[in-house]
Design an enzyme around this catalytic site. Sequence first.
Site, PDB file in Angstrom:
ATOM      1  N   ARG A  90       6.103  -8.175  -9.174  1.00  0.00           N
ATOM      2  CA  ARG A  90       4.989  -7.398  -9.736  1.00  0.00           C
ATOM      3  C   ARG A  90       5.552  -6.101 -10.304  1.00  0.00           C
ATOM      4  NH1 ARG A  90       1.915  -5.533  -5.503  1.00  0.00           N
ATOM      5  NH2 ARG A  90       2.583  -3.412  -5.959  1.00  0.00           N
ATOM      6  N   GLU A 109       7.387   1.012 -11.012  1.00  0.00           N
ATOM      7  CA  GLU A 109       8.451   0.311 -10.281  1.00  0.00           C
ATOM      8  C   GLU A 109       8.328  -1.192 -10.514  1.00  0.00           C
ATOM      9  OE1 GLU A 109       8.091   0.996  -6.091  1.00  0.00           O
ATOM     10  OE2 GLU A 109       6.030   0.261  -5.989  1.00  0.00           O
ATOM     11  N   ASN A 166       8.592  -4.600  -8.305  1.00  0.00           N
ATOM     12  CA  ASN A 166       8.599  -5.116  -6.926  1.00  0.00           C
ATOM     13  C   ASN A 166       9.126  -6.548  -6.926  1.00  0.00           C
ATOM     14  OD1 ASN A 166       6.857  -2.915  -5.484  1.00  0.00           O
ATOM     15  ND2 ASN A 166       5.750  -3.428  -7.346  1.00  0.00           N
ATOM     16  N   SER A 207       2.241  -7.607  -2.908  1.00  0.00           N
ATOM     17  CA  SER A 207       0.962  -7.787  -2.219  1.00  0.00           C
ATOM     18  C   SER A 207      -0.200  -8.060  -3.167  1.00  0.00           C
ATOM     19  CB  SER A 207       0.652  -6.535  -1.394  1.00  0.00           C
ATOM     20  OG  SER A 207       0.735  -5.395  -2.208  1.00  0.00           O
ATOM     21  N   LYS A 237      14.837   1.120  -6.070  1.00  0.00           N
ATOM     22  CA  LYS A 237      14.606   2.261  -6.967  1.00  0.00           C
ATOM     23  C   LYS A 237      15.899   2.673  -7.670  1.00  0.00           C
ATOM     24  CE  LYS A 237      10.389   2.944  -5.137  1.00  0.00           C
ATOM     25  NZ  LYS A 237      10.355   1.887  -4.156  1.00  0.00           N
ATOM     26  N   LYS A 295      11.643   9.842  -5.013  1.00  0.00           N
ATOM     27  CA  LYS A 295      11.403   8.526  -4.408  1.00  0.00           C
ATOM     28  C   LYS A 295      12.582   8.097  -3.541  1.00  0.00           C
ATOM     29  CE  LYS A 295       8.311   6.406  -7.773  1.00  0.00           C
ATOM     30  NZ  LYS A 295       8.038   5.156  -8.473  1.00  0.00           N
ATOM     31  N   GLU A 298       9.942   0.452   0.127  1.00  0.00           N
ATOM     32  CA  GLU A 298       8.766  -0.232  -0.409  1.00  0.00           C
ATOM     33  C   GLU A 298       7.574   0.080   0.485  1.00  0.00           C
ATOM     34  OE1 GLU A 298       9.018  -1.659  -3.318  1.00  0.00           O
ATOM     35  OE2 GLU A 298      11.148  -1.211  -3.260  1.00  0.00           O
ATOM     36  N   GLY A 299       6.360  -0.176  -0.039  1.00  0.00           N
ATOM     37  CA  GLY A 299       5.144   0.112   0.727  1.00  0.00           C
ATOM     38  C   GLY A 299       4.697   1.542   0.454  1.00  0.00           C
ATOM     39  N   ARG A 319      -5.111  -1.154  -9.155  1.00  0.00           N
ATOM     40  CA  ARG A 319      -5.420  -0.315  -7.989  1.00  0.00           C
ATOM     41  C   ARG A 319      -5.896   1.036  -8.491  1.00  0.00           C
ATOM     42  NH1 ARG A 319       0.242  -0.984  -5.274  1.00  0.00           N
ATOM     43  NH2 ARG A 319       0.646  -1.119  -7.509  1.00  0.00           N
TER      44      ARG A 319
END
Length: 458
Positions: A132, A148, A150, A155, A293, A347, A351-352, A434
């Site tokens: 994603r 970013e 992923n 998710s 990253k 950063k 992740e998360g 989101r």
Amino acid sequence: MESPKPILDFEKFDDGFVQKLVYDALVWSSLHGLVVGDKTHQRSGTVPGVGMMHAPIALLPTPFPESYWNQACEVAPIFNELVDRISLDGKFIQDSLSRTRKADVFTSRLLEIHSKMLESNKREEIRLGLHRSDYMLDEETKSLLQIEMNTISCSFPGFGRLVTELHQSLLRTHGDHLGLDSKRVPRNGSTSQFADAMAKAWLEYNNPRAVVMVVVQPDERNMKSLAEVETEGRVHEDGTLTVAGQAVSVVYYRSGYTPRDYPSESEWNARLLIEQSSAVKCPSIAYHLAGTKKIQQELAKPGVLERFMDNKDDIAKLRKCFAGLWSLDDPEIIKKAIEKPELFVMKPQREGGGNNIYGDDVRENLLRLQREGEEENAAYILMQRIFPKVSNVFLLRDGVYHKDQAISELGVYGAYLRNKERVIINEHSGYLMRTKVSSSDEGGVAAGYAVLDSIYLN
């Protein structure tokens, strides 16, 4: 290019009408499984079906210019191909992350596993990527910029589809009153396309008795945690992975992306065991590291994309999405970030949600790193802060709506499957929008910062 236009005058809707929308949304969510565990309910998570609540959602879709939507969909297969090519360049991964390795224990452990695979000349012939890529529309430059990429545990492909279908349903029922057309909410095939990619990977593995194993965090059911894999798993001489005596063809990681998922050596042993097997991993250790990253920041350097891609048009399309990205060994950019921290995000290699550093905290952390020496610098990158357009939204949590100013982040899913030289799937696979209150820096839904949303093309 244009910014998203306001498509709704929120002032004209009285509370009675909005409550009707809320009611219909809650009923739809209950009927279609757009629900999560309710943490306030004592038996939630212990008894199936008990203690459920609707997922946090935007009541209506957020406007998004069609040209940028098309751009995000167009680059998804190019990013898929890029991740695959990076995964085959072990030297690039090891070299790019060599300084990070010294500063970040978690990345170091992942690199150790990667190193062992390189030393044993282990080749992943069947490679499955479910990715994603996240974007924001920068209001100042009128550009779609990548936040970013992923490559592990991407998710919400299930919820992404459901919230899209919820919005389509609400617009079919109330579209005339709202002045909105349900057909302007793009179809979202994230669930079926990800499932299809896993099924095709299972077929390529060619063992009808083998299963797909989902690796989860502890206390989830009907799957395996890393600790259970270590106890019950073994790799046979022919490379077959069995867990509790059952052959495994595809391993999908729903965990393993954060240090919290490796509380002991058992979890690291399990990750290595899976990597040593012939099972299709989603992701392999190389795909996992390709999504860090630091790799993202390396790719933004002049000439680096050309190492992996030949097509000049594809390279230009990727570059167009890159925000400003810098390592902390650039004294000029450090000086600028200390002077104007509001223009940057710091950063870590995590992740998360909940890990990034913003505002005055950027300055304080950079000054701290200057005092303490440069070793820890490599654990972070600096990124240009993106300032998206703020719009009015109705946010729905715990059955109650409130109106707020919000910004949105678009995630475009991509599925990639190849067996040796044959590319079986390379496509964009739906999306996740989101939306979060504009005063919040972080953006994770599960971490409690954002709500699930869909897009309305304008």
